[in-house]
Design an enzyme around this catalytic site. Structure first.
Site, PDB file in Angstrom:
ATOM      1  N   ASN A 130      41.497  79.305  23.679  1.00 20.57           N
ATOM      2  CA  ASN A 130      41.989  79.262  25.051  1.00 20.57           C
ATOM      3  C   ASN A 130      42.014  80.685  25.628  1.00 20.57           C
ATOM      4  O   ASN A 130      42.296  81.661  24.907  1.00 20.57           O
ATOM      5  CB  ASN A 130      43.342  78.558  25.162  1.00 20.57           C
ATOM      6  CG  ASN A 130      44.407  79.044  24.203  1.00 20.57           C
ATOM      7  OD1 ASN A 130      44.104  79.605  23.155  1.00 20.57           O
ATOM      8  ND2 ASN A 130      45.651  78.834  24.555  1.00 20.57           N
ATOM      9  N   GLU A 157      43.656  82.490  28.888  1.00 23.33           N
ATOM     10  CA  GLU A 157      44.555  82.319  30.028  1.00 23.33           C
ATOM     11  C   GLU A 157      44.333  83.419  31.065  1.00 23.33           C
ATOM     12  O   GLU A 157      43.556  84.362  30.844  1.00 23.33           O
ATOM     13  CB  GLU A 157      45.999  82.276  29.520  1.00 23.33           C
ATOM     14  CG  GLU A 157      46.217  81.071  28.608  1.00 23.33           C
ATOM     15  CD  GLU A 157      47.646  80.906  28.123  1.00 23.33           C
ATOM     16  OE1 GLU A 157      48.465  81.835  28.297  1.00 23.33           O
ATOM     17  OE2 GLU A 157      47.946  79.831  27.565  1.00 23.33           O
ATOM     18  N   CYS A 163      40.840  75.952  28.359  1.00 18.40           N
ATOM     19  CA  CYS A 163      41.213  75.495  27.019  1.00 18.40           C
ATOM     20  C   CYS A 163      40.138  75.857  25.996  1.00 18.40           C
ATOM     21  O   CYS A 163      38.964  76.074  26.337  1.00 18.40           O
ATOM     22  CB  CYS A 163      41.386  73.978  27.014  1.00 18.40           C
ATOM     23  SG  CYS A 163      42.778  73.385  27.980  1.00 18.40           S
ATOM     24  N   GLU A 172      38.695  73.961  23.768  1.00 19.12           N
ATOM     25  CA  GLU A 172      37.606  72.978  23.666  1.00 19.12           C
ATOM     26  C   GLU A 172      36.544  73.233  24.719  1.00 19.12           C
ATOM     27  O   GLU A 172      35.340  73.176  24.458  1.00 19.12           O
ATOM     28  CB  GLU A 172      38.155  71.558  23.853  1.00 19.12           C
ATOM     29  CG  GLU A 172      39.205  71.131  22.849  1.00 19.12           C
ATOM     30  CD  GLU A 172      40.625  71.456  23.294  1.00 19.12           C
ATOM     31  OE1 GLU A 172      40.864  72.553  23.837  1.00 19.12           O
ATOM     32  OE2 GLU A 172      41.513  70.607  23.085  1.00 19.12           O
ATOM     33  N   CYS A 218      43.923  68.019  25.886  1.00 17.54           N
ATOM     34  CA  CYS A 218      44.449  67.637  27.207  1.00 17.54           C
ATOM     35  C   CYS A 218      43.481  66.677  27.891  1.00 17.54           C
ATOM     36  O   CYS A 218      42.320  66.534  27.481  1.00 17.54           O
ATOM     37  CB  CYS A 218      44.691  68.883  28.057  1.00 17.54           C
ATOM     38  SG  CYS A 218      43.195  69.600  28.757  1.00 17.54           S
ATOM     39  N   CYS A 237      40.149  68.178  28.995  1.00 22.66           N
ATOM     40  CA  CYS A 237      39.188  68.414  27.901  1.00 22.66           C
ATOM     41  C   CYS A 237      38.578  67.106  27.414  1.00 22.66           C
ATOM     42  O   CYS A 237      37.405  67.066  27.040  1.00 22.66           O
ATOM     43  CB  CYS A 237      39.865  69.150  26.742  1.00 22.66           C
ATOM     44  SG  CYS A 237      40.146  70.892  27.124  1.00 22.66           S
TER      45      CYS A 237
END
Ligand code: THU
Length: 185
Positions: free
Chosen positions: A86, A88, A97, A99, A131, A134
């Site tokens: 991830n 940010e 994310c 993935e 999530c 994703c």
């Protein structure tokens, strides 16, 4: 869906897709051998480097805001593995994310055919679950491939994209017959 642990193996068949029935003779699910081969590839391809690729990827997580590290390892049809973490951002909604990082890395290098993705986090009592965004991102590249939700102790749950995102919307839906809306754009 399959649940497993590296030391105390427990497998449960009966995923919604129906392809994961229990083999009575071996006591193993039909998917176990493919699961293990995916896992072995994800796990040991760089075993001389000493760690699982997805877990290594968590070490690169850039997550100063959530402090929630996630790593992913994506296995392509030809055995190539792309990792992701991830990433940010101070503008919070721009974060990406793990993935999606891994999938975007693969697609940007010409890969669109995926066998499996494994996801790691530091949660010790829960399998990291992708999530919704994703799940949809994975689904773009097919509904019938494997997702491993892992824990740091090596235990994991295996699910398909279809199991994680049933009745999904995908590329084919855009090509389906529509009512005539000519001149209405
Ligand atoms: N995160 C992922 O990277 N993958 C997931 O499937 C769940 C959430 C990240 C996004 C954000 O950087 C942090 O975890 C907390 O939500």
């Amino acid at each position: 869906m399959t649940v497993s642990h590296t030391s105390n193996t427990e497998h449960r068949g009966g995923g919604k897709s129906g392809k994961r029935g229990l083999d009575v003779r071996s006591g193993k699910t039909n998917s176990q051998s493919s699961l293990l081969s995916h896992r072995e590839t994800l796990h040991t391809q760089h075993s001389n480097m000493g760690d699982q690729k997805m877990r290594q990827a968590t070490k690169f997580a850039y997550c100063p805001y959530s402090k929630f590290r996630v790593g992913a390892a994506l296995l392509t049809h030809d055995g190539t593995i792309f990792t992701g973490c991830n990433v940010e951002n101070a503008c919070f909604n721009l974060g990406i994310c793990a993935e999606r990082t891994a999938i975007s890395k693969a697609v940007s290098e010409g890969y669109r055919d995926f066998k499996a993705i494994a996801i790691a986090s530091d949660l010790c009592e829960h399998f990291i679950s992708p999530c919704g965004g994703c799940r949809q991102f994975m689904r773009e590249f097919g509904a019938n491939w494997d997702v491993y939700l892992t824990k740091p102790d090596g235990s994991f749950v295996e699910m398909t994209v279809e199991e994680l995102l049933p009745a999904s919307f995908g590329p084919d839906d855009l090509r389906m017959k529509k009512v005539n809306i000519r001149n209405e754009f």
